[in-house]
Write a protein that holds these residues in place. Sequence first.
Motif, short mmCIF file in Angstrom:
data_model
loop_
_atom_site.label_atom_id
_atom_site.label_comp_id
_atom_site.label_asym_id
_atom_site.label_seq_id
_atom_site.Cartn_x
_atom_site.Cartn_y
_atom_site.Cartn_z
N ALA A 351 0.83 -1.21 0.00
CA ALA A 351 0.00 0.00 0.00
C ALA A 351 0.86 1.26 0.00
CB ALA A 351 -0.93 -0.01 1.21
N LEU A 352 1.95 1.21 0.75
CA LEU A 352 2.84 2.36 0.84
C LEU A 352 3.57 2.61 -0.48
CD1 LEU A 352 3.86 4.46 2.89
CD2 LEU A 352 5.71 2.87 3.46
N VAL A 353 4.06 1.54 -1.08
CA VAL A 353 4.84 1.66 -2.31
C VAL A 353 3.96 2.10 -3.48
CG1 VAL A 353 6.17 0.36 -4.02
CG2 VAL A 353 6.60 0.02 -1.59
N ILE A 354 2.71 1.64 -3.51
CA ILE A 354 1.82 1.96 -4.64
C ILE A 354 1.16 3.31 -4.48
CG2 ILE A 354 -0.41 1.05 -3.82
CD1 ILE A 354 1.17 0.32 -7.25
N SER A 355 1.22 3.90 -3.28
CA SER A 355 0.45 5.11 -2.98
C SER A 355 0.80 6.28 -3.89
CB SER A 355 0.66 5.51 -1.52
OG SER A 355 2.03 5.77 -1.28
N THR A 356 2.08 6.43 -4.23
CA THR A 356 2.52 7.57 -5.04
C THR A 356 2.47 7.31 -6.55
OG1 THR A 356 3.92 8.36 -3.25
CG2 THR A 356 4.39 9.21 -5.43
N PRO A 357 3.06 6.20 -7.06
CA PRO A 357 3.08 6.02 -8.52
C PRO A 357 1.71 5.95 -9.16
CG PRO A 357 3.85 4.03 -7.40
CD PRO A 357 3.78 5.12 -6.38
N VAL A 358 0.73 5.35 -8.49
CA VAL A 358 -0.59 5.26 -9.11
C VAL A 358 -1.21 6.65 -9.25
CG1 VAL A 358 -1.91 4.89 -6.98
CG2 VAL A 358 -2.75 3.96 -9.13
N ALA A 359 -0.94 7.54 -8.29
CA ALA A 359 -1.45 8.91 -8.38
C ALA A 359 -0.77 9.67 -9.51
CB ALA A 359 -1.24 9.64 -7.05
N ILE A 360 0.55 9.51 -9.64
CA ILE A 360 1.30 10.19 -10.70
C ILE A 360 0.86 9.69 -12.07
CG2 ILE A 360 3.60 10.52 -11.70
CD1 ILE A 360 3.19 12.09 -9.14
N VAL A 361 0.76 8.37 -12.24
CA VAL A 361 0.35 7.79 -13.52
C VAL A 361 -1.04 8.29 -13.91
CG1 VAL A 361 -0.36 5.62 -14.63
CG2 VAL A 361 1.78 5.72 -13.36
N THR A 362 -1.96 8.29 -12.96
CA THR A 362 -3.33 8.73 -13.24
C THR A 362 -3.38 10.20 -13.61
OG1 THR A 362 -4.14 7.10 -11.64
CG2 THR A 362 -5.69 8.79 -12.35
N ALA A 363 -2.67 11.04 -12.85
CA ALA A 363 -2.70 12.49 -13.09
C ALA A 363 -2.09 12.85 -14.44
CB ALA A 363 -1.95 13.21 -11.98
N MET A 679 -4.24 -5.42 2.53
CA MET A 679 -4.83 -5.40 1.19
C MET A 679 -5.95 -4.37 1.09
SD MET A 679 -2.90 -7.24 -0.36
CE MET A 679 -1.52 -8.14 0.30
N GLY A 680 -6.66 -4.17 2.20
CA GLY A 680 -7.69 -3.13 2.19
C GLY A 680 -7.07 -1.76 1.97
N ALA A 681 -5.95 -1.53 2.63
CA ALA A 681 -5.26 -0.25 2.46
C ALA A 681 -4.76 -0.09 1.03
CB ALA A 681 -4.09 -0.16 3.44
N THR A 682 -4.23 -1.17 0.46
CA THR A 682 -3.73 -1.10 -0.93
C THR A 682 -4.83 -0.72 -1.90
OG1 THR A 682 -2.07 -2.79 -0.44
CG2 THR A 682 -2.59 -2.41 -2.75
N ILE A 683 -5.98 -1.37 -1.76
CA ILE A 683 -7.09 -1.10 -2.66
C ILE A 683 -7.62 0.32 -2.46
CG2 ILE A 683 -9.48 -1.74 -3.21
CD1 ILE A 683 -8.63 -4.65 -2.48
N LEU A 684 -7.72 0.76 -1.21
CA LEU A 684 -8.27 2.09 -0.93
C LEU A 684 -7.37 3.21 -1.44
CD1 LEU A 684 -9.83 1.59 2.62
CD2 LEU A 684 -11.04 1.96 0.46
N VAL A 685 -6.04 3.07 -1.28
CA VAL A 685 -5.15 4.12 -1.78
C VAL A 685 -5.17 4.17 -3.30
CG1 VAL A 685 -3.65 4.05 0.24
CG2 VAL A 685 -3.04 2.69 -1.77
#
Length: 696
Positions: A351-363, A679-685
């Motif tokens: 969840a921590l590792v995915i929190s930033t790249p998914v936001a950057i990719v989406t934006a 996993m809940g945290a991963t999906i939510l972020v």
Amino acid sequence: MTEETYYVQGMSCSSCAKTFEENVKAIDSVNDADVNFGASKITVYGEASVDELEKAGSFEQLAISKEFTQTSFDLKQTLASNWNLLIATCLLAIGLYGMFQFGDHHPFTVTTLIGSIAIGGYSLVITGLKNLAKWRFDMMTLMTIAVIGAVIIGEWVEGAVVVLLFAISEWLEKYSIDRARSSIQSLMTIAPDTATVRRNGHEETVKANDIIIGDTIIIRPGEKIPVDGTVTAGESSINQAAITGESVPTFKTMDDSVYAGTLNEDGYLEVAATKRADQSTLARIIHLVEEAQNEKAPAQQLIDRFAAYYTPLIMIIALGVATIPPVVFGLSFETWLYQGLAVLVVGCPCALVISTPVAIVTAIGSAARHGVLIKGGSYLETLGRIKAIAFDKTGTITQGKPAVQNFHLFSNQLTPQSFFQIASALEAKSQHPLAQAVIQYTDNQFGLNDSHSVEAFKSLTGKGIQGRIDGQDYTIGSPSVFTLSPEKQLAVNEAQEQGHTVILMSQNDNLLGFISIADPIRSASKHMIQELSDAKLTHSILLTGDHDKTAQSISKQVGIRHFIAKLLPADKQTEVKNLQQSYGQVAMVGDGVNDAPALATADVGIAMGSAGTDAALETADIALMGDDLSNLPYTVRLSRKTLNIIKQNIIFALSTKTLALLLVIPGWLTLWIAILADMGATILVTLNALRLMNNR
């Protein structure tokens, strides 16, 4: 050394992408490899077959292809590819039934649950053991140890639930990441695969990639343009939203430029290709967006460095939880081993590792769909923090095309028509930017007079021009060329105070009148400045080569707070450095050509109207592909929202793990809670980051 790029399907987390990259590098015939997680691609330096690459990505069941294929959600295909998950779920349900009917340790119950673990967790455990053998600690490794530990202590149900929930969360994560990548995928499919080309007098259908420069392409109503080109026949309205983000179609006629992927709405066009398909503006945008999505923002770099130490630390903590209470305090070994396994699961950094790249990719993908090209997460993040923004005047705040605003005659010797026809005859010999404004106005209002022959033409460098027409000597120039009476000086001053540039004309040293010329302000400029102010971008500065009165007038009209006038292009670069000393990080907005030094010096360089402009695409950190000024506040809002979401994701991921780990103290942490927390945290972020897709 050969270089090949492949598209990857199923790559859902950055740590798995890193593992895949290292596996490919381990292939004997491969010298190096570079995975682009955001674009879901891998570049291989050396030689490797698709089968070898898929074997390297088998731990994630990655699918490799040479050609891009757009993916969409298919329920039947999803179920077919996850048959093991379906069987594991059924076996778990049967095992739970057996547990209630026959008890926890009945052979039927144990056998069924072991079957669920083996079928659902086979690939997980194999990958985890391989990672463990290589001392590679990622989420697969942590989960594998947790599952094996659960089996050793006889926690069959929870071991099976860990496997099942992990598999489900992995699938949901893949689906979410694919949604994040959909913006760039939509760009890759807007250009047509084929086109109608006229060659040797005959029309034929060819692949877009086979079109060569100079080919004549036939574009009928409702068809998309396959490559960049110039209109050679016909006229039509072209929807350029895919390139510029502009919703209003643009009218195109002879000699106008058109771009690949844009839609011909209502007319017949013949277009001469000026670029190949792989060199088009659209192709360059796609390439730059893909590269941008792979560039790590400062926040992501920090998280990656943190995760490198975090994962081993979690393993040490889990080992301590499992061993210290039994060894030191004589407590139940089985109970605290169970707690240690739960710590491994909840401590998984996904969840921590995915929190930033998914936001950057989406934006970045979302911005590309709106006609804004952001070249990297670092620029997106920097723009989100900037408090000061500098604007070039010409072509940014103004339209970049000087036009006659007014005129004033001092003498009755000439009518307005004669005055302008003589002025335009003289200006036709000049190369000054204001000359075209006079000629265009004369043509529109009175018509040009070809009978005026100019003799003895002379340019007064930096001041004006002189020439003889019908035996009369005429001079056109700035006020400094002439001696003005107080009354005439007052009239000139009034025009200059309105932000106009004044040129005067005399006949045999007798002043005839003056023309007021100005570069019209864009209608959206004032609203744009207000929106930026509302977005807490409080310091706006106008940089211009015009004199103080023009700069002051334009700044006042659009709401810019400060101005710096009489600047050469090199001076703008110096002023940007001065602004950085005053305000910290500074953004600069210009046209990307003569403002290149200033754009490069600014912390974020933003180029206006960059569609088809190579200099702007190369120089700017952010390129607004159209001339729509509303895209600038949109980009600032997007950057601010992205920063907020990254902060929210990091805080949420760390808080969830901290709270779950605190449950170890009273011994309340279970594998069920651990897997749901992680996993809940991963999906939510991930879902939180996907909100950027709908940013307007």
